[in-house]
Write a protein that holds these residues in place. Sequence first.
Motif, PDB file in Angstrom:
ATOM      1  N   VAL A 161       0.864  -1.188   0.000  1.00 26.99           N
ATOM      2  CA  VAL A 161       0.000   0.000   0.000  1.00 26.99           C
ATOM      3  C   VAL A 161       0.899   1.235   0.000  1.00 26.99           C
ATOM      4  O   VAL A 161       2.078   1.153   0.362  1.00 26.99           O
ATOM      5  N   PRO A 162       0.381   2.397  -0.386  1.00 31.81           N
ATOM      6  CA  PRO A 162       1.203   3.611  -0.385  1.00 31.81           C
ATOM      7  C   PRO A 162       1.691   3.959   1.019  1.00 31.81           C
ATOM      8  O   PRO A 162       0.960   3.803   2.004  1.00 31.81           O
ATOM      9  N   ALA A 163       2.920   4.426   1.116  1.00 30.14           N
ATOM     10  CA  ALA A 163       3.420   4.940   2.386  1.00 30.14           C
ATOM     11  C   ALA A 163       2.751   6.275   2.691  1.00 30.14           C
ATOM     12  O   ALA A 163       2.234   6.957   1.796  1.00 30.14           O
ATOM     13  N   ASP A 164       2.745   6.663   3.968  1.00 30.90           N
ATOM     14  CA  ASP A 164       2.072   7.898   4.366  1.00 30.90           C
ATOM     15  C   ASP A 164       2.544   9.089   3.540  1.00 30.90           C
ATOM     16  O   ASP A 164       1.736   9.913   3.093  1.00 30.90           O
ATOM     17  N   GLU A 165       3.865   9.194   3.340  1.00 35.68           N
ATOM     18  CA  GLU A 165       4.403  10.369   2.648  1.00 35.68           C
ATOM     19  C   GLU A 165       4.048  10.373   1.160  1.00 35.68           C
ATOM     20  O   GLU A 165       4.205  11.411   0.489  1.00 35.68           O
ATOM     21  N   GLU A 166       3.577   9.256   0.643  1.00 32.41           N
ATOM     22  CA  GLU A 166       3.174   9.188  -0.765  1.00 32.41           C
ATOM     23  C   GLU A 166       1.732   9.622  -0.986  1.00 32.41           C
ATOM     24  O   GLU A 166       1.288   9.758  -2.121  1.00 32.41           O
ATOM     25  N   ILE A 167       1.006   9.843   0.105  1.00 36.16           N
ATOM     26  CA  ILE A 167      -0.406  10.223   0.022  1.00 36.16           C
ATOM     27  C   ILE A 167      -0.516  11.740   0.099  1.00 36.16           C
ATOM     28  O   ILE A 167       0.159  12.380   0.918  1.00 36.16           O
ATOM     29  N   ASP A 168      -1.369  12.315  -0.733  1.00 35.82           N
ATOM     30  CA  ASP A 168      -1.593  13.761  -0.705  1.00 35.82           C
ATOM     31  C   ASP A 168      -1.907  14.209   0.726  1.00 35.82           C
ATOM     32  O   ASP A 168      -2.720  13.579   1.413  1.00 35.82           O
ATOM     33  N   PRO A 169      -1.261  15.304   1.214  1.00 40.80           N
ATOM     34  CA  PRO A 169      -1.464  15.711   2.607  1.00 40.80           C
ATOM     35  C   PRO A 169      -2.927  15.930   2.979  1.00 40.80           C
ATOM     36  O   PRO A 169      -3.365  15.560   4.077  1.00 40.80           O
ATOM     37  N   GLY A 170      -3.702  16.534   2.082  1.00 39.49           N
ATOM     38  CA  GLY A 170      -5.113  16.760   2.386  1.00 39.49           C
ATOM     39  C   GLY A 170      -5.871  15.453   2.531  1.00 39.49           C
ATOM     40  O   GLY A 170      -6.719  15.308   3.425  1.00 39.49           O
ATOM     41  N   LEU A 171      -5.564  14.509   1.688  1.00 41.85           N
ATOM     42  CA  LEU A 171      -6.201  13.204   1.778  1.00 41.85           C
ATOM     43  C   LEU A 171      -5.698  12.443   2.997  1.00 41.85           C
ATOM     44  O   LEU A 171      -6.478  11.748   3.671  1.00 41.85           O
ATOM     45  N   ARG A 172      -4.422  12.601   3.292  1.00 41.35           N
ATOM     46  CA  ARG A 172      -3.837  11.909   4.438  1.00 41.35           C
ATOM     47  C   ARG A 172      -4.533  12.303   5.736  1.00 41.35           C
ATOM     48  O   ARG A 172      -4.841  11.451   6.578  1.00 41.35           O
ATOM     49  N   ASP A 173      -4.810  13.590   5.902  1.00 47.20           N
ATOM     50  CA  ASP A 173      -5.485  14.051   7.118  1.00 47.20           C
ATOM     51  C   ASP A 173      -6.895  13.468   7.219  1.00 47.20           C
ATOM     52  O   ASP A 173      -7.342  13.073   8.305  1.00 47.20           O
ATOM     53  N   SER A 201      -6.043   0.492  13.581  1.00 42.80           N
ATOM     54  CA  SER A 201      -4.608   0.799  13.598  1.00 42.80           C
ATOM     55  C   SER A 201      -3.962   0.506  12.248  1.00 42.80           C
ATOM     56  O   SER A 201      -2.739   0.454  12.145  1.00 42.80           O
ATOM     57  N   LEU A 202      -4.767   0.330  11.221  1.00 43.29           N
ATOM     58  CA  LEU A 202      -4.226   0.054   9.892  1.00 43.29           C
ATOM     59  C   LEU A 202      -3.387   1.232   9.395  1.00 43.29           C
ATOM     60  O   LEU A 202      -3.670   2.386   9.730  1.00 43.29           O
ATOM     61  N   PRO A 203      -2.396   0.965   8.574  1.00 43.85           N
ATOM     62  CA  PRO A 203      -1.682   2.068   7.927  1.00 43.85           C
ATOM     63  C   PRO A 203      -2.646   2.897   7.081  1.00 43.85           C
ATOM     64  O   PRO A 203      -3.655   2.383   6.570  1.00 43.85           O
ATOM     65  N   LEU A 204      -2.325   4.175   6.935  1.00 40.92           N
ATOM     66  CA  LEU A 204      -3.198   5.041   6.143  1.00 40.92           C
ATOM     67  C   LEU A 204      -3.311   4.539   4.707  1.00 40.92           C
ATOM     68  O   LEU A 204      -4.363   4.673   4.078  1.00 40.92           O
ATOM     69  N   GLY A 205      -2.243   3.962   4.188  1.00 41.30           N
ATOM     70  CA  GLY A 205      -2.294   3.423   2.840  1.00 41.30           C
ATOM     71  C   GLY A 205      -3.310   2.303   2.702  1.00 41.30           C
ATOM     72  O   GLY A 205      -3.961   2.152   1.661  1.00 41.30           O
TER      73      GLY A 205
END
Length: 260
Positions: free
Chosen positions: A178-190, A202-206
């Motif tokens: 899955v995508p790493a956190d830093e690979e996800i758009d900041p707005g989407l990550r939040d 507790s799943l990774p954001l990806g």
Amino acid sequence: MTQPAQIAEAAPGAVQPPSRRDRLRAATIEEIIQTARQLLVNDGPEAVSLRAIAREMGMTAPGLYRYFGSYEELHRHLCAGIFTELGADIHRAIEAAEPPDRQAGDLPEKLTVKMVAACREFRRWALNHKEEFGLVFGVPLPGLNDGRYDIADECALAFAGTFFTLFLELWHKVPFPVPADEEIDPGLRDQLSRYRDALGSSLPLGAMLTFLRCWTVLYGAVAMEVFGHMSFALDDPAPMFELTLGDLATLIGLRYPLAG
């Protein structure tokens, strides 16, 4: 001599059976909900009103207020019942899914078969219950995300949990990239972080992103078919849906159709 039944009745914490009055009230509530659903199926959502329900049941509209405080409350219970039915059907399909004998010991194949069964059942139910699908999936439900948590929210979450539980099983047994956190758009990550917190996961954001991508692919394919938006090109979208299952499998590290 004190009888065992008397002892059980007097035991602290013993659960008392519902009274006849409670049983009659519960039966009437269920009849109201089913009458509302029948009006929805036969005549569309505009036909579902307290007056129409009362007429079908031989009651007065004010009499319905002894069971539901408002039309909106009845509407939420109707949606709750639909979510519960759909979730139960999908759960049964998952439990009954078995891979071909030649792949019985292959864990990825087993999980693929479960995934396919869940998605096919969602499509089958939706096509057989178009009015109900439109009610709970066509437009956002009234009161959704307004801060309250009622029976409709509870049952909608339980329905979503049917798919999420399967996703978690796959993630823990056959992890996929899955995508790493830093690979996800900041707005989407939040937003994904807030969604994950709301689920208590507790799943990774990806992984949360992948779960949502799977849902949008599945829902989009089914909704377009249910609402007739594929008819401009396809008389039978079933083969197209099979391709969609392949797309979903790829997102979660599986392969469909099954090999061999």
